[in-house]
Design an enzyme around this catalytic site. Structure first.
Site: not given
Ligand code: A2P
Length: 338
Positions: A13, A131, A158, A244
Site C-alpha cells: 500500500t 534511490c 530529492q 530526484h
Molecule cells: P500500511 O499502509 O498498512 O501502513 P510508505 O513508505 O509509502 O509510507 O509505505 C510504507 C508501507 O509499509 C505501507 O504499505 C505500509 O502499510 C507498510 N507497513 C508499515 N508498517 C507495517 C507493518 N507493521 N507491517 C506491515 N506493513 C507495514
C-alpha cells in the site's frame, strides 16, 4: 510453459509497493500468484495489479511458505524482522530498505551495473540500493569502467516521494494551505517543505554528514566494487513530488572529454542523454523523469576548475528506477536463473 513464480510485495500500500505491483504487471513478470502484504490497518483493502485488484493481507499473520520471490518496501524494521523469515521459508528476498545493504553477505545490485552479484546471496537476500545512489550508478558506472573515477562530489535535489506516502500528502496539503493563506504545519519533515528546500535527509551522524549522504558513499563503493572512490555528498529535499535530480561533479583517473562522455553514455544501458546546450535542452523531473525508467543525463561539460573534472546533471524517477523498477529487474534476473 516457462516457470511461473509466487510473488509477494511487502508494503504493497506504500508509495514504492504500489509501483512494484504496477511494474510487475507492466513487464509481464511470470507470476502464478501475487500476494499484497501490509499492516493490519490495510488488511482487506484492495490494491491495483495491472487491470486486476488484489486484496491486501496482514503481513504479521501471513505464512510465507511457498513464496518464490518477495519484494520488500515497508521500512527497515519490517525488513529486519520479516525478510529473514521469508528467506528461511525459501523465498528470494529483494529488499528496498537499508538494513542489509552494508552486509558483506548481501549483494547490493543495480541491474545494469553489477547483475552477476545476485548469485552471491547465501542468506537469500538481495538489497536494492538507495534511490539517489541507483540513478547515479547507472550514469557513472560506464565512465568508471572506461577511465576510472577518483572522486564524486554530489548535491541531490530529492523529491518527497522518497520519504513515502505521508510526505507526498504533506507537500500537497502544505501547498494548498499556503496558496489559500492558511498556515502549513510540518509533520513529516522538520520544517515546511512547500516552497522551501531542506538540506537534510536521514539522521545526523558524528562526522556532520547525514545517513542519506553516507549511503551515497558506502553504496557507491560496494556497487562499483572499488573502496578507493571518494564521495562527498549533500542531500537536499525539494518540493517536487516525483524524481530526484543530482548535480554531479566527478574527477576521473584519466581525462575524458565531454564529447567522449556523451558518446559513452549514449550507448549505456538504462541511460538517456538529453544534452542540448539551449533552454530546455536538459532533463527535469517534470519534462523527462517522472513515471519513466531511464537515468536521464544532461549538462555534460568539462569542469573548468579541474583538469580531469566532468560535470553532469542526472534525473530519474526515484520510485521507478530508484526503487520499484530495479527491484523488479533484480527479480527478472533471479527468474532467469531458472
Ligand atoms: P500500511 O499502509 O498498512 O501502513 P510508505 O513508505 O509509502 O509510507 O509505505 C510504507 C508501507 O509499509 C505501507 O504499505 C505500509 O502499510 C507498510 N507497513 C508499515 N508498517 C507495517 C507493518 N507493521 N507491517 C506491515 N506493513 C507495514
Amino acid at each position: 510453459m516457462s516457470r511461473q513464480f509466487k510473488v509477494a510485495v511487502v508494503g504493497a500500500t506504500g508509495a514504492v509497493g504500489e509501483v512494484m505491483l504496477t511494474v510487475l504487471a507492466e513487464r509481464k513478470f511470470p507470476i502464478s500468484e501475487i500476494y499484497a502484504l501490509a499492516s493490519a490497518r490495510s488488511a482487506g483493502e484492495y490494491v491495483k495489479f495491472g487491470n486486476d485488484e488484489v486484496m491486501v493481507r496482514d503481513l504479521a499473520t501471513f505464512d510465507p511458505t511457498g513464496i518464490d520471490i518477495a519484494l520488500f518496501s515497508a521500512g527497515g524494521s519490517i525488513s529486519k524482522e520479516y525478510a529473514p523469515k521469508f528467506a528461511a521459508a525459501g523465498a528470494v528476498v529483494i529488499d528496498n530498505s537499508s538494513v542489509f545493504r552494508g552486509d558483506a553477505d548481501v549483494p547490493l545490485v543495480v541491474s545494469e551495473v553489477n547483475p552477476d552479484q545476485i548469485r552471491n546471496r547465501p542468506r537469500g537476500i538481495i538489497a536494492n540500493p538507495n534511490c539517489s545512489t541507483m540513478q547515479l550508478m547507472v550514469a557513472l558506472a560506464p565512465i568508471h569502467r572506461k577511465v576510472g573515477i577518483e572522486r564524486i562530489n554530489i548535491a541531490t535535489y530529492q523529491s518527497v516521494s522518497g520519504t513515502g506516502r505521508r510526505a507526498l500528502e504533506e507537500l500537497g496539503k502544505q501547498t494548498a494551505a499556503l496558496l489559500n493563506f492558511q498556515s502549513a504545519e510540518p509533520e513529516v519533515y522538520p520544517v515546511q517543505i512547500a516552497f522551501n528546500v531542506i538540506p537534510h535527509g536521514g539522521d545526523f551522524l558524528d562526522n556532520g554528514y547525514t545517513s542519506e549522504e553516507m549511503k551515497l558513499v558506502w553504496e557507491t563503493r560496494k556497487i562499483l566494487g572499488d573502496e578507493s572512490i571518494q564521495v562527498n555528498a549533500t542531500v537536499v529535499r525539494v518540493p517536487v513530488f516525483y524524481c530526484h535530480s543530482e548535480a554531479v561533479h566527478i574527477e576521473t583517473r584519466e581525462k575524458i572529454t565531454a564529447e567522449e562522455a556523451r558518446a559513452l553514455l549514449e550507448q549505456a544501458p538504462g541511460v538517456e542523454v538529453v544534452d542540448e546546450r539551449k533552454p530546455g535542452g536538459y532533463p527535469t523531473p517534470v519534462t523527462h523523469g517522472s513515471g519513466r525508467d531511464p537515468s536521464f543525463v544532461g549538462r555534460i561539460r568539462e569542469d573548468i576548475s579541474h583538469p580531469r573534472g566532468l560535470d553532469l546533471w542526472v534525473v530519474s524517477d526515484n520510485i521507478r528506477k530508484g526503487a520499484a523498477l530495479n527491484a523488479v529487474q533484480i527479480a527478472e534476473l533471479v527468474a532467469a536463473e531458472g
